[in-house]
Write a protein that holds these residues in place. Sequence first.
Motif, PDB file in Angstrom:
ATOM      1  N   GLY A  82       0.832  -1.204   0.000  1.00  0.00           N
ATOM      2  CA  GLY A  82       0.000   0.000   0.000  1.00  0.00           C
ATOM      3  C   GLY A  82       0.862   1.246   0.000  1.00  0.00           C
ATOM      4  N   ASP A  83       0.652   2.124   0.997  1.00  0.00           N
ATOM      5  CA  ASP A  83       1.428   3.370   1.110  1.00  0.00           C
ATOM      6  C   ASP A  83       2.606   3.240   2.076  1.00  0.00           C
ATOM      7  OD1 ASP A  83      -0.333   4.693  -0.632  1.00  0.00           O
ATOM      8  OD2 ASP A  83      -1.716   5.121   1.023  1.00  0.00           O
ATOM      9  N   LEU A  84       2.906   2.003   2.505  1.00  0.00           N
ATOM     10  CA  LEU A  84       3.983   1.801   3.477  1.00  0.00           C
ATOM     11  C   LEU A  84       5.350   2.043   2.855  1.00  0.00           C
ATOM     12  CD1 LEU A  84       2.811  -1.561   5.073  1.00  0.00           C
ATOM     13  CD2 LEU A  84       2.878   0.661   6.233  1.00  0.00           C
ATOM     14  N   LEU A  85       6.317   2.331   3.722  1.00  0.00           N
ATOM     15  CA  LEU A  85       7.716   2.318   3.325  1.00  0.00           C
ATOM     16  C   LEU A  85       8.096   0.845   3.206  1.00  0.00           C
ATOM     17  CD1 LEU A  85      10.037   4.315   2.816  1.00  0.00           C
ATOM     18  CD2 LEU A  85      10.714   3.988   5.192  1.00  0.00           C
ATOM     19  N   ASP A  86       8.275   0.355   2.008  1.00  0.00           N
ATOM     20  CA  ASP A  86       8.456  -1.065   1.709  1.00  0.00           C
ATOM     21  C   ASP A  86       9.832  -1.546   2.203  1.00  0.00           C
ATOM     22  OD1 ASP A  86       9.134  -3.432   0.433  1.00  0.00           O
ATOM     23  OD2 ASP A  86       8.530  -2.782  -1.551  1.00  0.00           O
ATOM     24  N   PRO A  87       9.899  -2.436   3.220  1.00  0.00           N
ATOM     25  CA  PRO A  87      11.199  -2.869   3.737  1.00  0.00           C
ATOM     26  C   PRO A  87      12.004  -3.695   2.742  1.00  0.00           C
ATOM     27  CG  PRO A  87       9.431  -4.139   4.752  1.00  0.00           C
ATOM     28  CD  PRO A  87       8.779  -3.054   3.959  1.00  0.00           C
ATOM     29  N   VAL A  88      11.312  -4.420   1.843  1.00  0.00           N
ATOM     30  CA  VAL A  88      12.026  -5.234   0.854  1.00  0.00           C
ATOM     31  C   VAL A  88      12.736  -4.329  -0.148  1.00  0.00           C
ATOM     32  CG1 VAL A  88      11.842  -7.083  -0.848  1.00  0.00           C
ATOM     33  CG2 VAL A  88      10.266  -7.029   1.103  1.00  0.00           C
ATOM     34  N   ARG A  89      12.000  -3.371  -0.692  1.00  0.00           N
ATOM     35  CA  ARG A  89      12.603  -2.446  -1.655  1.00  0.00           C
ATOM     36  C   ARG A  89      13.680  -1.590  -0.985  1.00  0.00           C
ATOM     37  NH1 ARG A  89       8.361  -1.616  -4.125  1.00  0.00           N
ATOM     38  NH2 ARG A  89       8.753  -2.725  -6.064  1.00  0.00           N
ATOM     39  N   GLY A  90      13.469  -1.244   0.271  1.00  0.00           N
ATOM     40  CA  GLY A  90      14.472  -0.467   0.996  1.00  0.00           C
ATOM     41  C   GLY A  90      15.798  -1.200   1.081  1.00  0.00           C
ATOM     42  N   LEU A  91      15.740  -2.508   1.383  1.00  0.00           N
ATOM     43  CA  LEU A  91      16.971  -3.301   1.461  1.00  0.00           C
ATOM     44  C   LEU A  91      17.586  -3.463   0.077  1.00  0.00           C
ATOM     45  CD1 LEU A  91      17.501  -6.424   3.650  1.00  0.00           C
ATOM     46  CD2 LEU A  91      18.365  -6.380   1.317  1.00  0.00           C
ATOM     47  N   PHE A  92      16.739  -3.753  -0.917  1.00  0.00           N
ATOM     48  CA  PHE A  92      17.203  -3.910  -2.300  1.00  0.00           C
ATOM     49  C   PHE A  92      17.942  -2.651  -2.763  1.00  0.00           C
ATOM     50  CE2 PHE A  92      16.506  -3.347  -6.866  1.00  0.00           C
ATOM     51  CZ  PHE A  92      16.759  -4.599  -7.400  1.00  0.00           C
ATOM     52  N   ASP A  93      17.351  -1.478  -2.505  1.00  0.00           N
ATOM     53  CA  ASP A  93      17.962  -0.216  -2.957  1.00  0.00           C
ATOM     54  C   ASP A  93      19.284   0.053  -2.247  1.00  0.00           C
ATOM     55  OD1 ASP A  93      15.893   0.205  -4.720  1.00  0.00           O
ATOM     56  OD2 ASP A  93      14.803   1.591  -3.415  1.00  0.00           O
ATOM     57  N   ALA A  94      19.331  -0.235  -0.935  1.00  0.00           N
ATOM     58  CA  ALA A  94      20.571  -0.022  -0.176  1.00  0.00           C
ATOM     59  C   ALA A  94      21.675  -0.951  -0.669  1.00  0.00           C
ATOM     60  CB  ALA A  94      20.319  -0.243   1.311  1.00  0.00           C
ATOM     61  N   LEU A  95      21.327  -2.205  -0.935  1.00  0.00           N
ATOM     62  CA  LEU A  95      22.320  -3.162  -1.425  1.00  0.00           C
ATOM     63  C   LEU A  95      22.772  -2.796  -2.831  1.00  0.00           C
ATOM     64  CD1 LEU A  95      23.892  -5.779  -0.965  1.00  0.00           C
ATOM     65  CD2 LEU A  95      21.896  -7.047  -1.809  1.00  0.00           C
ATOM     66  N   ARG A  96      21.846  -2.350  -3.659  1.00  0.00           N
ATOM     67  CA  ARG A  96      22.206  -1.947  -5.022  1.00  0.00           C
ATOM     68  C   ARG A  96      23.220  -0.802  -5.005  1.00  0.00           C
ATOM     69  NH1 ARG A  96      17.267  -0.684  -8.790  1.00  0.00           N
ATOM     70  NH2 ARG A  96      16.936   0.878  -7.175  1.00  0.00           N
ATOM     71  N   ARG A  97      22.993   0.187  -4.130  1.00  0.00           N
ATOM     72  CA  ARG A  97      23.933   1.322  -4.040  1.00  0.00           C
ATOM     73  C   ARG A  97      25.311   0.856  -3.574  1.00  0.00           C
ATOM     74  NH1 ARG A  97      19.236   3.836  -1.923  1.00  0.00           N
ATOM     75  NH2 ARG A  97      19.927   3.456   0.223  1.00  0.00           N
ATOM     76  N   ILE A 118       9.756  -8.050  -6.887  1.00  0.00           N
ATOM     77  CA  ILE A 118      10.779  -7.873  -5.850  1.00  0.00           C
ATOM     78  C   ILE A 118      10.632  -8.893  -4.722  1.00  0.00           C
ATOM     79  CG2 ILE A 118       9.595  -6.166  -4.397  1.00  0.00           C
ATOM     80  CD1 ILE A 118      12.436  -4.619  -4.714  1.00  0.00           C
ATOM     81  N   CYS A 119       9.409  -9.450  -4.544  1.00  0.00           N
ATOM     82  CA  CYS A 119       9.212 -10.481  -3.528  1.00  0.00           C
ATOM     83  C   CYS A 119       7.918 -11.231  -3.816  1.00  0.00           C
ATOM     84  CB  CYS A 119       9.175  -9.883  -2.115  1.00  0.00           C
ATOM     85  SG  CYS A 119       7.705  -8.898  -1.755  1.00  0.00           S
ATOM     86  N   ARG A 120       7.651 -12.237  -3.030  1.00  0.00           N
ATOM     87  CA  ARG A 120       6.351 -12.913  -2.982  1.00  0.00           C
ATOM     88  C   ARG A 120       6.022 -13.100  -1.500  1.00  0.00           C
ATOM     89  NH1 ARG A 120       7.759 -19.291  -3.835  1.00  0.00           N
ATOM     90  NH2 ARG A 120       9.756 -19.228  -2.750  1.00  0.00           N
ATOM     91  N   ALA A 121       4.764 -13.260  -1.171  1.00  0.00           N
ATOM     92  CA  ALA A 121       4.335 -13.472   0.211  1.00  0.00           C
ATOM     93  C   ALA A 121       3.785 -14.885   0.344  1.00  0.00           C
ATOM     94  CB  ALA A 121       3.266 -12.456   0.598  1.00  0.00           C
ATOM     95  N   ILE A 122       4.177 -15.596   1.411  1.00  0.00           N
ATOM     96  CA  ILE A 122       3.819 -17.010   1.548  1.00  0.00           C
ATOM     97  C   ILE A 122       3.464 -17.351   2.990  1.00  0.00           C
ATOM     98  CG2 ILE A 122       4.541 -19.392   1.104  1.00  0.00           C
ATOM     99  CD1 ILE A 122       6.895 -18.225  -0.490  1.00  0.00           C
ATOM    100  N   CYS A 123       2.421 -18.178   3.144  1.00  0.00           N
ATOM    101  CA  CYS A 123       2.139 -18.894   4.390  1.00  0.00           C
ATOM    102  C   CYS A 123       2.254 -20.388   4.081  1.00  0.00           C
ATOM    103  CB  CYS A 123       0.722 -18.597   4.896  1.00  0.00           C
ATOM    104  SG  CYS A 123       0.566 -17.131   5.899  1.00  0.00           S
ATOM    105  N   TRP A 124       3.313 -21.044   4.559  1.00  0.00           N
ATOM    106  CA  TRP A 124       3.436 -22.489   4.348  1.00  0.00           C
ATOM    107  C   TRP A 124       2.386 -23.209   5.189  1.00  0.00           C
ATOM    108  CZ3 TRP A 124       6.080 -22.780   0.245  1.00  0.00           C
ATOM    109  CH2 TRP A 124       7.234 -22.008   0.040  1.00  0.00           C
ATOM    110  N   SER A 125       1.891 -24.358   4.695  1.00  0.00           N
ATOM    111  CA  SER A 125       0.792 -25.015   5.404  1.00  0.00           C
ATOM    112  C   SER A 125       0.926 -26.530   5.458  1.00  0.00           C
ATOM    113  CB  SER A 125      -0.547 -24.646   4.754  1.00  0.00           C
ATOM    114  OG  SER A 125      -0.575 -25.055   3.387  1.00  0.00           O
TER     115      SER A 125
END
Length: 258
Positions: A82-97, A118-125
Amino acid sequence: MISTAEIISVLKGEITALHVGQAFSPETAEEITANFLRNRGLKERKDGVPGQYVGASHYRKDATAYFAEAESVRPFVEALFGDLLDPVRGLFDALRRELLRHGIELRLARSEQRQANICRAICWSGAGAYTLEPHDDVAQVLCAGKDYELSAVANNTVVALNFYPSMPEEGGNLRIWSHKPTATDRRSQGVEATGYPYSTAYLETVPWHDFELKGGDIALIDGGFVHGVTQQSGGGKPRLLLNCFFGFARPDLVLWWT
């Protein structure tokens, strides 16, 4: 927060695993979990690995099918944040730099017209002794096919990166065994193309370590080692993770995919 230097150490095979507690806020974790549970793209996996997911997986798909799926589900993946600061993209961008400072490009894996999410979301069952059976992540990359550029990563370290927005009160640990299977090992277990699942008997004498995770944690592992998810207590909070893979395709290129 996790350091890019430590991530690069896992990429280079110098560190087997990292566990960072409370790497993103409880508010962010709760919002991502709510967005997953009400996501219009939520599906049951039908590839022999029990779980619910939002996103695309290259597992047992050719490149054409995978990238087409990635394109079609991208709005659902974006809706996780949504409008969140995306933690996955944040890490990706920091690592890319950081990698760029060393002359190394980091980007999403792609085909001629499309690219990975950039990611997928999973609940293993899984309902047995393991919510996710013991497996390795290298076999599926080795056998991905020549039409995938990410196949080259199997010659190096395949890193699995997991963000945990929600964890059950008990169980659901990430278990890693001190064993990196060879092609011969996979043949002996009949898992040459998938790396899934290794039998309990096969692993009986192999030492293991459990990462006890909480909501807001991040874990990175060398996916060449056998790993799985222990049984979790029923009811309560779901065990939800945001998952992706990355690794060196060439000395000057790191690819990222799901």
